[in-house]
Write an enzyme that holds these catalytic residues in place. Structure first.
Site, PDB file in Angstrom:
ATOM      1  N   ARG A  52       2.287  14.814  12.939  1.00 25.42           N
ATOM      2  CA  ARG A  52       2.669  14.163  11.748  1.00 25.42           C
ATOM      3  C   ARG A  52       3.171  15.069  10.875  1.00 25.42           C
ATOM      4  O   ARG A  52       2.454  15.284   9.031  1.00 25.42           O
ATOM      5  CB  ARG A  52       2.053  13.406  11.153  1.00 25.42           C
ATOM      6  CG  ARG A  52       1.545  12.208  12.173  1.00 25.42           C
ATOM      7  CD  ARG A  52       0.401  11.266  11.247  1.00 25.42           C
ATOM      8  NE  ARG A  52       0.593  10.648  10.128  1.00 25.42           N
ATOM      9  CZ  ARG A  52      -0.246   9.330  10.058  1.00 25.42           C
ATOM     10  NH1 ARG A  52      -1.004   8.711  10.169  1.00 25.42           N
ATOM     11  NH2 ARG A  52       0.997   8.915   9.011  1.00 25.42           N
ATOM     12  N   PRO A  53       3.164  16.220  11.033  1.00 23.15           N
ATOM     13  CA  PRO A  53       4.002  17.984  10.415  1.00 23.15           C
ATOM     14  C   PRO A  53       5.152  17.669   8.872  1.00 23.15           C
ATOM     15  O   PRO A  53       5.232  16.662   8.668  1.00 23.15           O
ATOM     16  CB  PRO A  53       4.769  18.771  11.326  1.00 23.15           C
ATOM     17  CG  PRO A  53       5.678  17.332  11.828  1.00 23.15           C
ATOM     18  CD  PRO A  53       4.610  16.406  12.520  1.00 23.15           C
ATOM     19  N   ILE A  54       4.615  18.398   8.396  1.00 22.98           N
ATOM     20  CA  ILE A  54       4.336  18.104   6.705  1.00 22.98           C
ATOM     21  C   ILE A  54       5.839  19.308   6.245  1.00 22.98           C
ATOM     22  O   ILE A  54       6.374  19.611   5.970  1.00 22.98           O
ATOM     23  CB  ILE A  54       4.240  18.037   5.632  1.00 22.98           C
ATOM     24  CG1 ILE A  54       3.177  19.400   5.402  1.00 22.98           C
ATOM     25  CG2 ILE A  54       3.262  17.188   5.946  1.00 22.98           C
ATOM     26  CD1 ILE A  54       2.401  19.788   4.362  1.00 22.98           C
ATOM     27  N   ASP A  55       6.341  19.477   7.325  1.00 25.91           N
ATOM     28  CA  ASP A  55       7.559  20.706   7.606  1.00 25.91           C
ATOM     29  C   ASP A  55       8.966  20.602   7.237  1.00 25.91           C
ATOM     30  O   ASP A  55       9.160  20.507   5.950  1.00 25.91           O
ATOM     31  CB  ASP A  55       8.028  21.747   9.366  1.00 25.91           C
ATOM     32  CG  ASP A  55       8.404  20.573  10.166  1.00 25.91           C
ATOM     33  OD1 ASP A  55       7.748  18.976   9.951  1.00 25.91           O
ATOM     34  OD2 ASP A  55       9.239  20.800  10.676  1.00 25.91           O
TER      35      ASP A  55
ATOM     36  N   CYS B  34      -4.958   7.811   9.498  1.00 25.31           N
ATOM     37  CA  CYS B  34      -4.630   8.004  11.066  1.00 25.31           C
ATOM     38  C   CYS B  34      -4.342   8.862  11.877  1.00 25.31           C
ATOM     39  O   CYS B  34      -2.981   9.331  11.017  1.00 25.31           O
ATOM     40  CB  CYS B  34      -3.719   6.283  11.127  1.00 25.31           C
ATOM     41  SG  CYS B  34      -4.619   5.082  10.585  1.00 25.31           S
TER      42      CYS B  34
ATOM     43  N   ARG C  74      -3.354   9.830   4.175  1.00 24.76           N
ATOM     44  CA  ARG C  74      -2.291  10.731   4.011  1.00 24.76           C
ATOM     45  C   ARG C  74      -2.142  10.864   2.863  1.00 24.76           C
ATOM     46  O   ARG C  74      -0.449  11.886   2.576  1.00 24.76           O
ATOM     47  CB  ARG C  74      -0.994  10.308   4.735  1.00 24.76           C
ATOM     48  CG  ARG C  74       0.123  10.440   5.377  1.00 24.76           C
ATOM     49  CD  ARG C  74       0.307  11.897   6.373  1.00 24.76           C
ATOM     50  NE  ARG C  74       1.278  12.532   7.117  1.00 24.76           N
ATOM     51  CZ  ARG C  74       1.774  13.610   7.710  1.00 24.76           C
ATOM     52  NH1 ARG C  74       0.200  14.216   8.022  1.00 24.76           N
ATOM     53  NH2 ARG C  74       3.020  13.366   7.807  1.00 24.76           N
TER      54      ARG C  74
ATOM     55  N   ARG D 292      -9.143   0.740   5.203  1.00 25.10           N
ATOM     56  CA  ARG D 292      -8.065   1.002   4.185  1.00 25.10           C
ATOM     57  C   ARG D 292      -6.383   0.133   3.656  1.00 25.10           C
ATOM     58  O   ARG D 292      -6.018   1.099   2.866  1.00 25.10           O
ATOM     59  CB  ARG D 292      -7.480   2.115   4.969  1.00 25.10           C
ATOM     60  CG  ARG D 292      -8.245   3.301   5.260  1.00 25.10           C
ATOM     61  CD  ARG D 292      -8.015   4.602   6.044  1.00 25.10           C
ATOM     62  NE  ARG D 292      -6.652   4.632   5.361  1.00 25.10           N
ATOM     63  CZ  ARG D 292      -5.560   4.994   6.332  1.00 25.10           C
ATOM     64  NH1 ARG D 292      -5.951   4.932   7.185  1.00 25.10           N
ATOM     65  NH2 ARG D 292      -4.673   5.712   5.636  1.00 25.10           N
TER      66      ARG D 292
ATOM     67  N   ASP E 191       5.151   0.686  11.609  1.00 28.30           N
ATOM     68  CA  ASP E 191       3.764  -0.097  11.191  1.00 28.30           C
ATOM     69  C   ASP E 191       3.640  -1.685  11.953  1.00 28.30           C
ATOM     70  O   ASP E 191       1.985  -2.133  11.985  1.00 28.30           O
ATOM     71  CB  ASP E 191       3.183   0.148   9.893  1.00 28.30           C
ATOM     72  CG  ASP E 191       3.400   1.512   9.082  1.00 28.30           C
ATOM     73  OD1 ASP E 191       2.365   2.295  10.464  1.00 28.30           O
ATOM     74  OD2 ASP E 191       2.834   1.853   8.895  1.00 28.30           O
TER      75      ASP E 191
ATOM     76  N   LYS F  43       1.047  -1.321  -0.339  1.00 29.04           N
ATOM     77  CA  LYS F  43       0.338   0.102  -0.222  1.00 29.04           C
ATOM     78  C   LYS F  43       1.222   1.429   0.128  1.00 29.04           C
ATOM     79  O   LYS F  43       0.918   1.914  -0.786  1.00 29.04           O
ATOM     80  CB  LYS F  43      -0.833   0.164   1.644  1.00 29.04           C
ATOM     81  CG  LYS F  43      -1.508   1.318   1.092  1.00 29.04           C
ATOM     82  CD  LYS F  43      -2.252   0.986   2.588  1.00 29.04           C
ATOM     83  CE  LYS F  43      -1.798   2.212   3.982  1.00 29.04           C
ATOM     84  NZ  LYS F  43      -1.703   2.703   3.804  1.00 29.04           N
ATOM     85  N   ASN F  44       1.815   1.180   0.903  1.00 36.39           N
ATOM     86  CA  ASN F  44       2.818   2.448   1.090  1.00 36.39           C
ATOM     87  C   ASN F  44       3.263   2.811   0.049  1.00 36.39           C
ATOM     88  O   ASN F  44       3.561   3.725  -0.473  1.00 36.39           O
ATOM     89  CB  ASN F  44       3.848   2.917   2.086  1.00 36.39           C
ATOM     90  CG  ASN F  44       2.798   2.282   3.608  1.00 36.39           C
ATOM     91  OD1 ASN F  44       1.773   3.249   3.764  1.00 36.39           O
ATOM     92  ND2 ASN F  44       3.538   2.264   4.201  1.00 36.39           N
TER      93      ASN F  44
ATOM     94  N   ILE G  89       8.337   7.047  16.771  1.00 35.80           N
ATOM     95  CA  ILE G  89       7.971   8.009  15.289  1.00 35.80           C
ATOM     96  C   ILE G  89       6.922   8.954  16.014  1.00 35.80           C
ATOM     97  O   ILE G  89       7.632   9.407  15.909  1.00 35.80           O
ATOM     98  CB  ILE G  89       7.717   6.369  15.102  1.00 35.80           C
ATOM     99  CG1 ILE G  89       9.456   5.035  14.245  1.00 35.80           C
ATOM    100  CG2 ILE G  89       7.490   7.209  13.544  1.00 35.80           C
ATOM    101  CD1 ILE G  89      10.464   6.596  13.914  1.00 35.80           C
TER     102      ILE G  89
END
Length: 429
Positions: A122-125, A117, A93, A401, A309, A22-23, A331
């Site tokens: 879960r920043p995207i900086d 989830c 995500r 999902r 995971d 999936k990822n 994490i």
């Protein structure tokens, strides 16, 4: 409300074929939107997240043709917008990979902040830092609309302050179209990063070093594509079934996998007393008759460390092991939110910040529990497999999902499980 009903007590035995990752598939689908011609993607898992992202691609104008099982043809040449203000973007995500794909292709992109989830911050900086290094200007509105725009994009050297799978892939997606050479230092090394890079190289890109901590991308003005590519097997799905065998005292042959991807888990299963046999594309796990699993310590780390995971599934496994086990989650801050459900079932678990201490051997009892997120949901099903009586796993949407044909695969292994209520609608491959 849809739910799974699980009756414990059965040893799981047999063969299970692992689906595509999936990822990896999320990254590859976004990469297919970054190239300049059609591509055929095989071995896609038939799960909700993939269905959602393919739907987003269609709404943005791409031609998506469903072929054989798990195979689609994506032609992005009909996409004439870089704006993705769709509600479906908020539901997963992986939609944020369109940021890099569209920035590199159109020099601008506008879309909602992605969902997924609830695992804590879960920043995207780091993604934004990379895009800005490439020459983009960033803005985000109060209603969480992200805008990136550049007059001129240019390859750059980018050091990630911490290892980030999402940032590594996103920068890579943008850089394949940008003039000059982009270097990502302290890059993540997960197998699905290698898969996205391999897909892009197959379509005409020039990416070197994927799978190491330094990735170099030489930008090209045109990526002709018009090739076929197959997604790698899903290491997290594989790991879930690998743990189910010793958990239930069973014997499972996990097929269609890459054993080297499973080494962090394999080492832990051997340490706990399970038996592991490897072949070219399979792993067999089982617990020898008359033996008891022994507790162990786990710490989640970026690849090649133990994957976050698989942490909820590992905690469930420790619930039936002899002795006291420890799990450190390094994490995500909210990854232990499911543990209250295990306590409701009788598990003896103490948590303190990033640490969980599991005293194994306490009997588990069936009761209604929630699937708090994708992997936690799988862990609740695993707990139900060894609990006395009946376990009802509510809110199964997160599970569907990411796990293809979860009920059917478990039933084929001998699990007493069925769904109540409607399950998710998937693509009609």
């Amino acid at each position: 409300m849809s739910s799974y009903i699980v009756k414990g007590g059965q040893s799981l035995e047999g063969r299970v074929k692992i689906s595509g990752s999936k990822n990896a598939a999320l990254g590859v689908i976004a990469a297919a939107m970054a190239v300049d011609g059609p591509s055929i993607i095989e071995n896609l898992p038939e799960v909700i997240d993939i269905h959602l992202l393919l739907g987003i691609c269609q709404e943005l104008g791409a031609k998506v043709e469903y072929l054989d099982n798990g195979t689609v043809k994506i032609d992005p040449r009909t996409v004439n917008t870089s704006t993705a203000l769709l509600e479906s973007v908020k539901k997963l995500r992986g939609s944020y990979y369109l940021l890099g794909a569209f920035l590199g292709r159109f020099s601008e992109v506008c879309m909602y902040l992605p969902g997924g989830c609830n695992l804590g911050k879960r920043p995207i900086d780091l993604h934004i830092k990379g895009f800005e290094s490439l020459g983009a200007d960033f803005q985000m509105t109060e209603d969480e609309i992200i805008s990136l725009k550049a007059d001129k994009l240019q390859g750059a050297s980018i050091f990630l302050d911490q290892v980030s799978v999402g940032a590594t892939i996103n920068i890579m997606l943008a850089a394949v179209h940008i003039p000059g050479t982009t270097v990502i230092d302290n890059a993540a090394r997960e197998p699905h990063i290698v898969d996205v890079a391999n897909f892009l190289n197959t379509m005409g890109a020039d990416i070197r070093g994927a799978g190491t901590d330094v990735i170099r991308i030489r930008g090209k003005s045109v990526l002709p594509a018009n090739r076929t590519y197959a997604i790698i097997p899903d290491q997290i799905e594989a790991g879930t079934y690998m743990m189910m065998a010793p958990l239930t005292g069973g014997d499972i042959l996990v097929e269609n996998i890459i054993p080297t991807h499973m080494e962090p888990l394999t080492a832990k299963l051997l340490e706990m007393g399970a038996q592991v046999e490897e072949g070219g594309d399979f792993i067999r796990t089982y617990l020898p008759k008359g033996t008891q699993l022994k507790a162990s310590s786990f710490k989640t780390m970026p690849y090649p460390g133990f994957p976050t995971d698989l942490q909820p599934q590992a905690v469930t496994l420790l619930c039936v092991a002899e002795g006291s086990g420890r799990v450190i989650e390094s994490i995500y801050e909210n990854r232990f939110q499911y543990i209250d459900n295990l306590r409701l079932m009788g598990a003896n678990i103490i948590t303190s910040g990033k640490l969980a201490v599991i005293q194994g051997g306490a009997p588990l009892y069936g009761t209604p529990v929630d699937a708090r997120d994708l992997r936690a949901g799988a862990a609740m099903v695993m707990a139900g497999l060894v609990a006395e009586g009946e376990t009802q796993v509510l809110n199964i949407y997160p599970i569907e999902r990411g796990y293809e044909n979860f009920i059917a695969k478990l039933q084929a292994l001998g699990a007493d499980i069925h769904a109540e209520g409607p399950t998710a609608v998937r693509p009609a491959w």
